[in-house]
Design a protein around this motif. Structure first.
Motif: not given
Length: 356
Positions: A14-15, A47, A52
């Motif tokens: 994702v980041s 985010k 996650h």
């Protein structure tokens, strides 16, 4: 500098994340974790979603740990927020069913029983858990590491309750990374750890006499028909000059030989030379040259033994940069720890005797 990658629940990138401060703690045969501090207005909060994951990388890009973001919290007006991550070792808290390949309404076995070397037992129990819940774990074939003749019974016990004492006793490392479950033996570091090495920041040590020199094991059967066996370590009794006798209830053996149970009770009650050491890094002793589970030969004069690196902390702050601190062994010396351990053992004995 440590690296942090945010991933989806399925492991897709994702980041990259850049915290203000971070603390990563690798624990042998336990749940490793990380805590990352961000400003309250950092873009990270928009985010991160439920489920996650976060992957933590060492400064050379090697994997340190990864797992689900277990919690996130913030505080105002101080303006700080924390992400806490736990690695997938937490999944070993799941239960070992007595009939793992059957529905909950068809638990026809009194116990699930696993036998063999420590590594073999651990991997077999993990394979059954993975199959039962569809976890899809990859588990390499056993190399028969650890003590032979182990026998472990499950009756809705968390896997970690039954298996952690075995791998700890054999100085093995039980791990899961990216769905691969393994049991390994750490390499032996080529230099003996002494005071002269300059690595020791602080330490504690303890030498204790054995709590068991002989044990009586009660097997299956009732009343006068119940099977009993006695196991004696004559060497311990000769060294210490007196016996120490315990009883081990092994009704779950169900007619199987009682030798593994007798050996387990003697091993658990052995005299101990224990150390807990906090180390400093040096030019020849840096992370990468050692890892979690690396074995060290220790000679402190009063204590000589081989132990393992059981904990490594990574603290990164603007003031101090990255500080890595390895730890060897552990000592359970305070009353609360001993009491908590005793309560846990009592609960497990109740489950073993059919209380669950």
């Amino acid at each position: 500098m440590l690296g942090f990658a945010l991933e989806t629940a399925g492991g897709a990138f994702v980041s990259q994340l850049v915290p203000n401060e971070s603390h990563v703690e690798l624990l042998q045969n336990d749940v490793s974790f990380a805590e990352l501090v961000f400003d309250e207005d950092d873009p990270v909060w928009g985010k991160v979603q439920d489920g996650h994951r976060l992957r933590c990388l060492y400064e050379d890009g090697s994997h340190l740990m990864g797992g689900v973001i277990e919690s996130r919290e913030g505080e105002w007006p101080q303006g700080a927020g924390i992400l806490r991550v736990e690695d997938d070792f937490r999944l070993f808290r799941l239960l070992g069913w007595q009939t793992p390949d059957a529905a909950i309404t068809a638990q026809t076995n009194e116990y699930a029983r696993y036998t063999g070397h420590t590594e073999t037992v651990v991997k077999a129990a993990c394979a059954d858990l993975s199959d039962r819940l569809g976890l899809g774990w990859s588990i390499p074939s056993s190399a028969n590491l650890g003590t032979p003749g182990r026998r472990v019974e499950f009756r809705m016990h968390p896997l970690v309750d039954k298996l952690k004492p075995l791998v700890d006793q054999d100085l093995l490392t039980w791990s899961i990374q990216d769905g691969v479950v393994d049991v390994t033996q750490g390499d032996l570091f080529p230099r003996v750890l002494t005071f002269d090495t300059g690595l020791i920041e602080k330490y504690r040590w303890k030498i204790s006499m054995p709590t068991v020199t002989r044990d009586v094991v009660g097997g299956s059967g009732e009343g006068t028909a119940r099977e009993f066996a006695e196991f004696v370590d004559t060497g311990r009794e000769a060294t210490w000059g007196q016996p120490a006798e315990v009883f081990k209830d092994s009704r779950m053996a169900d007619g199987e030989p009682l030798d593994p149970d007798g050996a387990e009770a003697l091993a658990a009650g052995a005299g101990q030379a224990s150390v807990a050491i906090e180390l400093n890094e040096s030019s020849w002793f840096r992370y990468g040259k050692y890892v979690l589970g690396t074995r060290l030969e220790i000679d402190l004069g009063m204590v000589q033994k081989t132990d393992v690196i059981t904990r490594i902390t990574f603290d990164e702050t603007p003031e101090n940069g990255l500080v890595v601190t390895p730890h060897v062994g552990s000592l359970e010396v305070d009353v609360d720890s001993r009491l908590g351990s005793a309560i846990g053992q009592l609960a497990r004995r109740v489950r073993d005797q059919g209380g669950r």
